[in-house]
Design a protein around this motif. Structure first.
Motif, PDB file in Angstrom:
ATOM      1  N   LEU A 213      45.872  46.929  22.244  1.00  0.00           N
ATOM      2  CA  LEU A 213      44.800  46.969  23.237  1.00  0.00           C
ATOM      3  C   LEU A 213      44.926  45.729  24.120  1.00  0.00           C
ATOM      4  CD1 LEU A 213      42.241  48.452  24.228  1.00  0.00           C
ATOM      5  CD2 LEU A 213      40.930  47.026  22.630  1.00  0.00           C
ATOM      6  N   LYS A 214      44.848  45.936  25.436  1.00  0.00           N
ATOM      7  CA  LYS A 214      45.047  44.858  26.403  1.00  0.00           C
ATOM      8  C   LYS A 214      43.722  44.504  27.070  1.00  0.00           C
ATOM      9  CE  LYS A 214      48.104  43.896  30.380  1.00  0.00           C
ATOM     10  NZ  LYS A 214      49.149  44.502  31.244  1.00  0.00           N
ATOM     11  N   LEU A 215      43.352  43.209  27.034  1.00  0.00           N
ATOM     12  CA  LEU A 215      42.102  42.731  27.609  1.00  0.00           C
ATOM     13  C   LEU A 215      42.382  41.666  28.664  1.00  0.00           C
ATOM     14  CD1 LEU A 215      40.175  42.037  24.259  1.00  0.00           C
ATOM     15  CD2 LEU A 215      40.106  44.155  25.583  1.00  0.00           C
ATOM     16  N   ASP A 216      41.533  41.595  29.686  1.00  0.00           N
ATOM     17  CA  ASP A 216      41.593  40.494  30.640  1.00  0.00           C
ATOM     18  C   ASP A 216      41.120  39.218  29.937  1.00  0.00           C
ATOM     19  OD1 ASP A 216      40.461  38.622  32.768  1.00  0.00           O
ATOM     20  OD2 ASP A 216      41.380  40.144  34.033  1.00  0.00           O
ATOM     21  N   ALA A 217      41.899  38.137  30.007  1.00  0.00           N
ATOM     22  CA  ALA A 217      41.578  36.920  29.270  1.00  0.00           C
ATOM     23  C   ALA A 217      40.398  36.163  29.863  1.00  0.00           C
ATOM     24  CB  ALA A 217      42.801  36.001  29.222  1.00  0.00           C
ATOM     25  N   HIS A 218      39.965  36.543  31.075  1.00  0.00           N
ATOM     26  CA  HIS A 218      38.864  35.835  31.729  1.00  0.00           C
ATOM     27  C   HIS A 218      37.581  36.665  31.754  1.00  0.00           C
ATOM     28  CE1 HIS A 218      41.836  32.879  32.948  1.00  0.00           C
ATOM     29  NE2 HIS A 218      42.575  33.865  33.420  1.00  0.00           N
ATOM     30  N   THR A 219      37.703  37.933  32.066  1.00  0.00           N
ATOM     31  CA  THR A 219      36.518  38.798  32.112  1.00  0.00           C
ATOM     32  C   THR A 219      36.320  39.549  30.808  1.00  0.00           C
ATOM     33  OG1 THR A 219      37.733  40.727  32.967  1.00  0.00           O
ATOM     34  CG2 THR A 219      36.911  39.127  34.589  1.00  0.00           C
ATOM     35  N   PHE A 220      37.372  39.620  29.973  1.00  0.00           N
ATOM     36  CA  PHE A 220      37.363  40.298  28.670  1.00  0.00           C
ATOM     37  C   PHE A 220      37.260  41.819  28.804  1.00  0.00           C
ATOM     38  CE2 PHE A 220      34.817  36.262  27.599  1.00  0.00           C
ATOM     39  CZ  PHE A 220      35.957  35.488  27.634  1.00  0.00           C
ATOM     40  N   GLU A 221      37.496  42.326  30.002  1.00  0.00           N
ATOM     41  CA  GLU A 221      37.472  43.776  30.208  1.00  0.00           C
ATOM     42  C   GLU A 221      38.747  44.417  29.657  1.00  0.00           C
ATOM     43  OE1 GLU A 221      37.086  44.328  34.376  1.00  0.00           O
ATOM     44  OE2 GLU A 221      34.980  43.725  34.461  1.00  0.00           O
ATOM     45  N   GLU A 222      38.610  45.647  29.150  1.00  0.00           N
ATOM     46  CA  GLU A 222      39.784  46.375  28.661  1.00  0.00           C
ATOM     47  C   GLU A 222      40.651  46.807  29.835  1.00  0.00           C
ATOM     48  OE1 GLU A 222      38.979  49.500  25.917  1.00  0.00           O
ATOM     49  OE2 GLU A 222      37.605  48.301  24.690  1.00  0.00           O
ATOM     50  N   LYS A 223      41.963  46.579  29.700  1.00  0.00           N
ATOM     51  CA  LYS A 223      42.906  46.883  30.770  1.00  0.00           C
ATOM     52  C   LYS A 223      43.969  47.888  30.342  1.00  0.00           C
ATOM     53  CE  LYS A 223      41.191  44.231  33.950  1.00  0.00           C
ATOM     54  NZ  LYS A 223      40.667  44.781  35.225  1.00  0.00           N
ATOM     55  N   GLY A 224      43.665  48.659  29.313  1.00  0.00           N
ATOM     56  CA  GLY A 224      44.600  49.699  28.902  1.00  0.00           C
ATOM     57  C   GLY A 224      45.140  49.478  27.504  1.00  0.00           C
ATOM     58  N   ARG A 225      46.045  50.346  27.124  1.00  0.00           N
ATOM     59  CA  ARG A 225      46.614  50.304  25.777  1.00  0.00           C
ATOM     60  C   ARG A 225      48.123  50.524  25.856  1.00  0.00           C
ATOM     61  NH1 ARG A 225      44.474  50.751  20.715  1.00  0.00           N
ATOM     62  NH2 ARG A 225      42.402  51.141  21.597  1.00  0.00           N
ATOM     63  N   ILE A 226      48.855  49.778  25.049  1.00  0.00           N
ATOM     64  CA  ILE A 226      50.311  49.942  24.933  1.00  0.00           C
ATOM     65  C   ILE A 226      50.571  50.699  23.643  1.00  0.00           C
ATOM     66  CG2 ILE A 226      52.534  48.762  24.797  1.00  0.00           C
ATOM     67  CD1 ILE A 226      51.213  46.350  26.166  1.00  0.00           C
ATOM     68  N   ASN A 227      51.175  51.863  23.735  1.00  0.00           N
ATOM     69  CA  ASN A 227      51.355  52.738  22.566  1.00  0.00           C
ATOM     70  C   ASN A 227      52.579  52.339  21.753  1.00  0.00           C
ATOM     71  OD1 ASN A 227      49.075  54.494  22.826  1.00  0.00           O
ATOM     72  ND2 ASN A 227      50.090  55.399  24.609  1.00  0.00           N
ATOM     73  N   ILE A 228      52.542  51.118  21.260  1.00  0.00           N
ATOM     74  CA  ILE A 228      53.565  50.596  20.363  1.00  0.00           C
ATOM     75  C   ILE A 228      52.858  50.107  19.103  1.00  0.00           C
ATOM     76  CG2 ILE A 228      55.189  48.683  20.000  1.00  0.00           C
ATOM     77  CD1 ILE A 228      55.871  48.867  22.990  1.00  0.00           C
ATOM     78  N   LYS A 229      53.368  50.508  17.946  1.00  0.00           N
ATOM     79  CA  LYS A 229      52.753  50.125  16.678  1.00  0.00           C
ATOM     80  C   LYS A 229      53.381  48.819  16.181  1.00  0.00           C
ATOM     81  CE  LYS A 229      51.926  54.937  15.329  1.00  0.00           C
ATOM     82  NZ  LYS A 229      52.148  55.966  14.281  1.00  0.00           N
ATOM     83  N   THR A 230      52.588  47.750  16.188  1.00  0.00           N
ATOM     84  CA  THR A 230      53.104  46.461  15.749  1.00  0.00           C
ATOM     85  C   THR A 230      51.961  45.524  15.386  1.00  0.00           C
ATOM     86  OG1 THR A 230      54.425  44.524  16.385  1.00  0.00           O
ATOM     87  CG2 THR A 230      53.184  45.615  18.135  1.00  0.00           C
ATOM     88  N   VAL A 231      52.230  44.612  14.463  1.00  0.00           N
ATOM     89  CA  VAL A 231      51.282  43.534  14.166  1.00  0.00           C
ATOM     90  C   VAL A 231      51.956  42.176  14.329  1.00  0.00           C
ATOM     91  CG1 VAL A 231      49.885  44.930  12.603  1.00  0.00           C
ATOM     92  CG2 VAL A 231      51.805  43.620  11.687  1.00  0.00           C
ATOM     93  N   ASN A 232      53.216  42.171  14.743  1.00  0.00           N
ATOM     94  CA  ASN A 232      53.970  40.941  14.968  1.00  0.00           C
ATOM     95  C   ASN A 232      54.669  41.046  16.312  1.00  0.00           C
ATOM     96  OD1 ASN A 232      53.697  39.503  12.260  1.00  0.00           O
ATOM     97  ND2 ASN A 232      54.441  41.514  11.633  1.00  0.00           N
TER      98      ASN A 232
END
Length: 270
Positions: A213-232
């Motif tokens: 999940l991708k968020l704006d680092a300043h407004t904290f709004e959601e900016k979409g999702r990258i469909n890659i499964k990873t925790v590292n």
């Protein structure tokens, strides 16, 4: 006829011996290649044109983005973070190491019991396990070891005069280094791991197959999702580089403790 049979048997024996030798050599090469791949639970940190990672033996290694696998940088330390010039790592004896990856400059700090850490403005910011994982900072020379906040965390990243941290794989917060104000960045009880490049925050969402999940680092709004499964993973030039998700219960089985590192297009870079 008997002589020909004996010669044929000797030839077959030599062929079998040669086949065994070749198998051993090939197997050794494959095993060595596997052992220099990334450990499945390794952090990966980008600096310049390289990515740094831990291999299976917990050796700290470098892979140039545009080249081939690099040499071992250091042995038996766990990679934790970096700021574009330095990387930091720790061992099992409460020692913290800071490396300048462009030269041989190295610092070693003792008696630092860090759950997690990052580098910013020539300081180490860390979750102090000896004080309930509260946030501390310390200079490279070991001086000014001070508590920054009573907030507790298991994972933190520092950029743009802010500490971004999570609490028990739950909410993500930002702490201003200038005002000490804490803001709630993300509330969702589903953050396994996150990284930030100062522009965006990328979190591994364990309630959605560990996709990003991708968020704006300043407004904290959601900016979409990258469909890659990873925790590292890490962010290199605005793009994801990652180790594919492996369930912790599978680590150690069927070579799942080894892994390639991929870019966002799915191409192998290690």
């Amino acid at each position: 006829l008997n002589k020909e049979v004996v010669l044929l048997k000797n030839l077959l024996n030599k062929v079998m011996i040669l086949a065994v030798i070749v198998a051993i050599l090939v197997g050794g090469i494959v095993f060595q290649n596997r052992k220099s791949l990334a450990y499945a639970n390794s952090r990966i940190v980008p600096i310049g044109d390289s990515i740094f990672y831990n291999d299976y033996s917990m050796f700290l290694r470098e892979v140039p983005i545009k080249g081939h696998r690099g040499a071992i940088i250091y042995k038996r330390v766990k990679l934790m973070g970096g700021d574009g010039k330095y990387i930091c790592a720790k061992d099992n004896n409460k020692n913290v190491y800071i490396f300048n990856v462009k030269n041989t400059e190295k610092y070693k700090l003792s008696n630092i019991d860090a759950t997690d850490m990052d580098i910013y403005n020539n300081k180490i910011y860390y979750a102090n396990k000896s004080d309930g994982n509260k946030i501390y900072s310390i200079c490279f020379n070991g001086k000014d070891n001070i508590k920054v906040s009573d907030a507790t965390t298991s994972h933190l990243r520092v950029t743009n005069n802010h500490i971004y941290f999570e609490n028990n794989r739950d909410n993500i917060y930002s702490l201003s280094l200038l005002t000490k104000e804490i803001k709630n960045v993300y509330e969702g009880s589903n953050c396994y791991y996150f990284e930030t490049d100062g522009k965006y925050i990328y979190l591994s969402d364990y309630q959605n197959d560990n996709t990003i999940l991708k968020l704006d680092a300043h407004t904290f709004e959601e900016k979409g999702r990258i469909n890659i499964k990873t925790v590292n993973f890490c962010i290199y030039n605005g793009s994801l580089c990652y180790i594919p998700f492996v369930d912790e219960d599978d680590i150690g089985d069927n070579y799942k403790d080894y892994s390639h590192i991929y870019n966002e297009k799915g191409q192998i870079i290690l």
